[in-house]
Motif scaffolding. Structure first.
Motif, mmCIF file in Angstrom:
data_model
loop_
_atom_site.group_PDB
_atom_site.id
_atom_site.type_symbol
_atom_site.label_atom_id
_atom_site.label_comp_id
_atom_site.label_asym_id
_atom_site.label_seq_id
_atom_site.Cartn_x
_atom_site.Cartn_y
_atom_site.Cartn_z
ATOM 1 N N SER A 4 0.843 -1.191 0.000
ATOM 2 C CA SER A 4 0.000 0.000 0.000
ATOM 3 C C SER A 4 0.879 1.243 0.000
ATOM 4 O O SER A 4 1.816 1.335 0.790
ATOM 5 C CB SER A 4 -0.897 -0.018 1.248
ATOM 6 O OG SER A 4 -1.706 1.136 1.285
ATOM 7 N N THR A 21 -0.624 4.626 -0.084
ATOM 8 C CA THR A 21 -1.296 5.699 0.662
ATOM 9 C C THR A 21 -2.267 5.187 1.727
ATOM 10 O O THR A 21 -3.027 5.969 2.291
ATOM 11 C CB THR A 21 -2.037 6.660 -0.308
ATOM 12 O OG1 THR A 21 -3.013 5.913 -1.060
ATOM 13 C CG2 THR A 21 -1.079 7.334 -1.263
ATOM 14 N N THR A 33 -5.206 0.260 0.594
ATOM 15 C CA THR A 33 -5.119 -1.208 0.508
ATOM 16 C C THR A 33 -4.775 -1.789 1.889
ATOM 17 O O THR A 33 -5.224 -2.885 2.239
ATOM 18 C CB THR A 33 -4.064 -1.625 -0.543
ATOM 19 O OG1 THR A 33 -4.297 -0.872 -1.729
ATOM 20 C CG2 THR A 33 -4.152 -3.106 -0.866
ATOM 21 N N ILE A 67 -4.377 -0.471 -7.678
ATOM 22 C CA ILE A 67 -4.231 -0.506 -9.139
ATOM 23 C C ILE A 67 -3.416 0.707 -9.567
ATOM 24 O O ILE A 67 -3.725 1.834 -9.187
ATOM 25 C CB ILE A 67 -5.606 -0.502 -9.847
ATOM 26 C CG1 ILE A 67 -6.340 -1.816 -9.575
ATOM 27 C CG2 ILE A 67 -5.434 -0.271 -11.350
ATOM 28 C CD1 ILE A 67 -7.680 -1.952 -10.298
ATOM 29 N N THR A 91 -7.459 -2.232 -4.384
ATOM 30 C CA THR A 91 -8.223 -1.002 -4.221
ATOM 31 C C THR A 91 -7.840 -0.122 -5.412
ATOM 32 O O THR A 91 -6.761 -0.266 -5.996
ATOM 33 C CB THR A 91 -7.953 -0.269 -2.897
ATOM 34 O OG1 THR A 91 -6.638 0.288 -2.902
ATOM 35 C CG2 THR A 91 -8.131 -1.204 -1.700
ATOM 36 N N GLY A 124 -10.634 4.254 -9.685
ATOM 37 C CA GLY A 124 -11.735 4.158 -10.647
ATOM 38 C C GLY A 124 -12.732 3.077 -10.228
ATOM 39 O O GLY A 124 -12.855 2.748 -9.049
HETATM 40 C C1 LIG Z 1 0.831 5.680 -9.877
HETATM 41 C C2 LIG Z 1 -0.631 5.479 -9.664
HETATM 42 C C3 LIG Z 1 -1.416 4.991 -10.707
HETATM 43 C C4 LIG Z 1 -2.785 4.739 -10.525
HETATM 44 N N1 LIG Z 1 -3.511 4.206 -11.552
HETATM 45 C C5 LIG Z 1 -4.815 3.882 -11.354
HETATM 46 C C6 LIG Z 1 -5.556 3.217 -12.390
HETATM 47 O O1 LIG Z 1 -5.068 2.918 -13.479
HETATM 48 N N2 LIG Z 1 -6.873 2.908 -12.136
HETATM 49 C C7 LIG Z 1 -7.472 3.198 -10.952
HETATM 50 O O2 LIG Z 1 -8.663 2.887 -10.779
HETATM 51 N N3 LIG Z 1 -6.787 3.812 -9.937
HETATM 52 C C8 LIG Z 1 -5.472 4.149 -10.112
HETATM 53 N N4 LIG Z 1 -4.755 4.752 -9.087
HETATM 54 C C9 LIG Z 1 -5.438 5.024 -7.803
HETATM 55 C C10 LIG Z 1 -5.129 3.945 -6.747
HETATM 56 O O3 LIG Z 1 -5.310 2.644 -7.271
HETATM 57 C C11 LIG Z 1 -6.072 4.072 -5.528
HETATM 58 O O4 LIG Z 1 -6.020 5.361 -4.993
HETATM 59 C C12 LIG Z 1 -5.740 3.026 -4.463
HETATM 60 O O5 LIG Z 1 -6.861 2.812 -3.629
HETATM 61 C C13 LIG Z 1 -4.544 3.452 -3.598
HETATM 62 O O6 LIG Z 1 -4.201 2.413 -2.719
HETATM 63 P P1 LIG Z 1 -3.134 2.607 -1.536
HETATM 64 O O7 LIG Z 1 -3.683 3.727 -0.663
HETATM 65 O O8 LIG Z 1 -3.135 1.314 -0.827
HETATM 66 O O9 LIG Z 1 -1.825 2.967 -2.136
HETATM 67 C C14 LIG Z 1 -3.403 5.045 -9.256
HETATM 68 C C15 LIG Z 1 -2.623 5.564 -8.224
HETATM 69 C C16 LIG Z 1 -1.255 5.780 -8.405
HETATM 70 C C17 LIG Z 1 -0.422 6.316 -7.271
#
Ligand SMILES: Cc1cc2nc3c(=O)[nH]c(=O)nc-3n(C[C@H](O)[C@H](O)[C@H](O)COP(=O)(O)O)c2cc1C
Length: 159
Positions: free
Chosen positions: A9, A11, A14, A78, A106, A109
């Motif tokens: 994760s 941020t 996840t 993702i 998580t 989108g």
């Molecule tokens: C580099 C990057 C690329 C991302 N690409 C997508 C994407 O293609 N599709 C989507 O739905 N979210 C995308 N996101 C959003 C993250 O998947 C979403 O905020 C996720 O819940 C973050 O999880 P975390 O807090 O565990 O890191 C992206 C985020 C980052 C940082």
């Protein structure tokens, strides 16, 4: 059925989902950590590019024997419609022969199809059999909502 939850994760979203799953199933929780995390301002470019090109990132050694479990949940955000690079590294270095593997995401989108197909192919290449999957939209969700959605999503796995 014994379960293990492994996740990465950036941020924290996840992580919330993974914690909720581990708590509900009374499963150990293991975090995939990068040896040198990508600084957040660069993550959209260098992290997104690494994910898009199916690369890994150097991750800290993990003391986990997946053969001890019946089922492994593998959680990732993702990135660029794919798993995060740190999760790729975990998958590339693991022999998944044995337990059922359940990838989950998580995402910002609401469409996880490509990411699920991508992670499934990678897990299968590492000899794993995918036995279900799920994805949770995190955009504009409170932590409580993410936890509630994770708990809802794993009801079908609660044995
Ligand atoms: C580099 C990057 C690329 C991302 N690409 C997508 C994407 O293609 N599709 C989507 O739905 N979210 C995308 N996101 C959003 C993250 O998947 C979403 O905020 C996720 O819940 C973050 O999880 P975390 O807090 O565990 O890191 C992206 C985020 C980052 C940082």
């Amino acid at each position: 059925m014994t379960s293990l939850v492994v996740y990465y994760s950036l941020t924290g979203k996840t992580r919330l989902a993974a914690q909720a799953i581990a708590e509900t199933l009374n499963a150990p929780l293991v975090e995939i950590q990068e040896t040198r995390p990508i600084p957040v301002p660069f993550v959209y470019i260098s992290g997104g590019f690494a994910a898009f090109t199916n690369r890994g990132r150097n991750i800290c050694p993990m003391e986990v024997d997946i053969k001890q479990y019946d089922r492994i949940f593998v959680g990732s955000p993702i990135w660029a419609s794919r798993p995060a690079p740190a999760v790729n590294s975990f998958i590339y270095q693991t022999d998944f022969d044995g337990p059922d593997i359940v990838p989950f995401f998580t995402m910002g989108g609401d469409n996880a199809e490509k990411a699920l197909a991508n992670i499934t192919a990678k897990i299968e290449k590492s000899r794993g059999k995918v036995a279900g999957s799920f994805a949770i939209t995190s955009y504009k969700m409170s932590g409580e909502e993410i936890i509630a959605r994770a708990k809802e999503a794993i009801k079908k796995f609660s044995s």
